[in-house]
Enzyme design. Structure first.
Site, short mmCIF file in Angstrom:
data_model
loop_
_atom_site.label_atom_id
_atom_site.label_comp_id
_atom_site.label_asym_id
_atom_site.label_seq_id
_atom_site.Cartn_x
_atom_site.Cartn_y
_atom_site.Cartn_z
N SER A 1 35.69 44.84 36.30
CA SER A 1 35.91 43.89 36.51
C SER A 1 37.43 44.37 35.75
O SER A 1 37.58 45.80 35.66
CB SER A 1 35.81 42.89 36.16
N TYR B 1 30.83 39.94 27.96
CA TYR B 1 31.48 40.60 28.90
C TYR B 1 32.10 41.06 29.68
O TYR B 1 31.83 42.92 30.12
CB TYR B 1 31.81 38.64 30.05
N1 LIG Z 1 35.10 36.49 41.28
C1 LIG Z 1 35.14 36.47 40.19
O1 LIG Z 1 37.26 36.67 39.91
C2 LIG Z 1 35.15 38.63 39.41
C3 LIG Z 1 36.04 39.31 38.76
C4 LIG Z 1 36.06 40.90 38.36
C5 LIG Z 1 34.85 41.41 38.77
N2 LIG Z 1 33.61 40.77 38.85
C6 LIG Z 1 32.50 40.82 39.67
O2 LIG Z 1 31.98 40.84 40.38
C7 LIG Z 1 31.10 41.03 41.46
C8 LIG Z 1 30.35 40.15 42.03
O3 LIG Z 1 30.40 38.17 41.79
P1 LIG Z 1 31.20 37.51 42.32
O4 LIG Z 1 32.84 37.22 41.81
O5 LIG Z 1 31.10 37.98 43.55
O6 LIG Z 1 30.43 36.31 41.85
P2 LIG Z 1 28.63 35.15 42.44
O7 LIG Z 1 29.48 34.74 43.75
O8 LIG Z 1 28.94 34.43 41.33
O9 LIG Z 1 27.72 36.69 43.12
C9 LIG Z 1 26.91 37.57 42.12
C10 LIG Z 1 26.09 38.02 42.76
O10 LIG Z 1 25.03 38.74 41.74
C11 LIG Z 1 23.36 38.26 41.67
N3 LIG Z 1 23.07 38.57 41.25
C12 LIG Z 1 23.18 37.76 39.79
N4 LIG Z 1 21.99 38.05 38.49
C13 LIG Z 1 21.35 39.30 39.69
C14 LIG Z 1 20.05 39.18 39.41
N5 LIG Z 1 19.60 39.49 38.82
N6 LIG Z 1 19.47 40.76 40.16
C15 LIG Z 1 20.36 40.78 41.70
N7 LIG Z 1 21.11 39.74 41.76
C16 LIG Z 1 22.21 38.97 41.54
C17 LIG Z 1 23.74 36.79 43.18
O11 LIG Z 1 22.87 36.48 43.67
P3 LIG Z 1 21.82 36.08 43.05
O12 LIG Z 1 22.19 34.50 41.81
O13 LIG Z 1 21.27 35.22 44.30
O14 LIG Z 1 20.37 36.61 42.88
C18 LIG Z 1 25.31 37.02 43.18
O15 LIG Z 1 24.96 37.48 45.04
C19 LIG Z 1 30.07 41.23 39.72
O16 LIG Z 1 29.83 42.10 38.96
C20 LIG Z 1 30.66 39.95 38.97
O17 LIG Z 1 31.08 40.43 37.34
C21 LIG Z 1 33.83 39.50 39.91
#
Ligand SMILES: NC(=O)c1ccc[n+]([C@@H]2O[C@H](COP(=O)([O-])OP(=O)(O)OC[C@H]3O[C@@H](n4cnc5c(N)ncnc54)[C@H](OP(=O)(O)O)[C@@H]3O)[C@@H](O)[C@H]2O)c1
Length: 243
Positions: free
Chosen positions: A138, A151
């Site tokens: 991130s 985080y």
């Molecule tokens: N969106 C942003 O602004 C942003 C910025 C920087 C970094 N990120 C990073 O990008 C990554 C993806 O996040 P996103 O933004 O796409 O958010 P999101 O839509 O909430 O997706 C998160 C994914 O992680 C899965 N997950 C959560 N806990 C899990 C577990 N214990 N086992 C397996 N899967 C799990 C969720 O699926 P289930 O709940 O179905 O398990 C979901 O598919 C994360 O690592 C996040 O920290 C996001």
């Protein structure tokens, strides 16, 4: 060349978009997450568009489950070319709210989840003599903000783990992708109302998930001896912000 690509956290947001983009570009994708009904639907849509995809329930915090997910893909497709360790959670809060269970969840999923993914694929990739580990950090792995301490700590850890792995690998490529604020479901589980409001405001500068998916595709598509180690991808609207 078509690659066999495992994606954790593929049921929404960045993981879902990446699965769709990689499949549309001819790669075989294996989707993992806890919400299997979502995975089933995304997989069906990818197949309906001519792609090759499968899915399995996955909790990245459970080491044996991550091993079983990787074994499932290995048995089904015969090799593992890439793992995208993308699953993550962001229940952020002020430190003095003492949300210790949420701190644990962040550590178990964001840090141990990535380690579990690495442990499950490394023996296979080393035996193959090739592979690629892509970890999602991130912009919070590069700067810390108030309420985001735990985080950000998890993402700094992912960055350190990724760089440590890179320095050890000779035949496995290692990539860190650091998204800026991106439209997704991340933070849906924030339990402090004022923090949830702050995070909602940040979303006004959010990128579309496809931007991150395209960056992952770029890293995967380079020639075998080219290792794209680190990418930070933000919206141009993020001027003035670290995130
Ligand atoms: N969106 C942003 O602004 C942003 C910025 C920087 C970094 N990120 C990073 O990008 C990554 C993806 O996040 P996103 O933004 O796409 O958010 P999101 O839509 O909430 O997706 C998160 C994914 O992680 C899965 N997950 C959560 N806990 C899990 C577990 N214990 N086992 C397996 N899967 C799990 C969720 O699926 P289930 O709940 O179905 O398990 C979901 O598919 C994360 O690592 C996040 O920290 C996001």
């Amino acid at each position: 060349m078509s690659k066999i690509i495992l994606i954790t956290g593929a049921s929404s947001g960045i993981g879902e978009a990446t699965a769709r983009v990689l499949a549309a570009n001819g790669h075989v994708v294996v989707l993992g997450a806890r919400r299997t009904e979502r995975l089933a639907q995304i997989t069906a849509e990818i197949r309906a568009n001519g792609g090759v995809a499968d899915y399995r329930a996955l909790d990245v915090a459970d080491r044996d489950d991550v091993k079983a997910f990787v074994a499932f893909a290995h048995e089904r497709f015969g090799r593992i070319d890439v793992i995208f360790n993308n699953a993550g959670v962001m229940p952020v809060s002020p430190m003095n709210a003492l949300k210790t269970d949420e701190w644990d969840r962040i550590i178990d999923i964001n840090i141990k989840g990535v380690l579990n993914g690495i442990a499950a694929v490394l023996p296979i990739m080393e035996a193959q003599g090739s592979g690629q580990v892509i970890n999602t950090a991130s912009t919070g792995a590069h700067a810390v903000g108030a309420q985001f301490g735990v985080y950000c700590a998890s993402k700094y850890a992912v960055r350190a783990i990724t760089e440590g792995l890179r320095q050890e690998m000779t035949s496995v490529r290692v990539t860190l992708i650091s998204p800026g604020v991106t439209e997704s479901e991340l933070g849906h589980d924030i339990s402090v109302d004022s923090t949830a409001t702050d995070v909602k405001q940040l979303r006004s500068i959010a990128l579309e998930t496809g931007a991150i998916a395209n960056a992952v595709l770029y890293a995967i598509s380079q020639p075998d001896d080219v290792d794209v180690n680190e990418m930070i991808v933000r919206s141009v609207r993020s001027a003035g912000h670290s995130f």
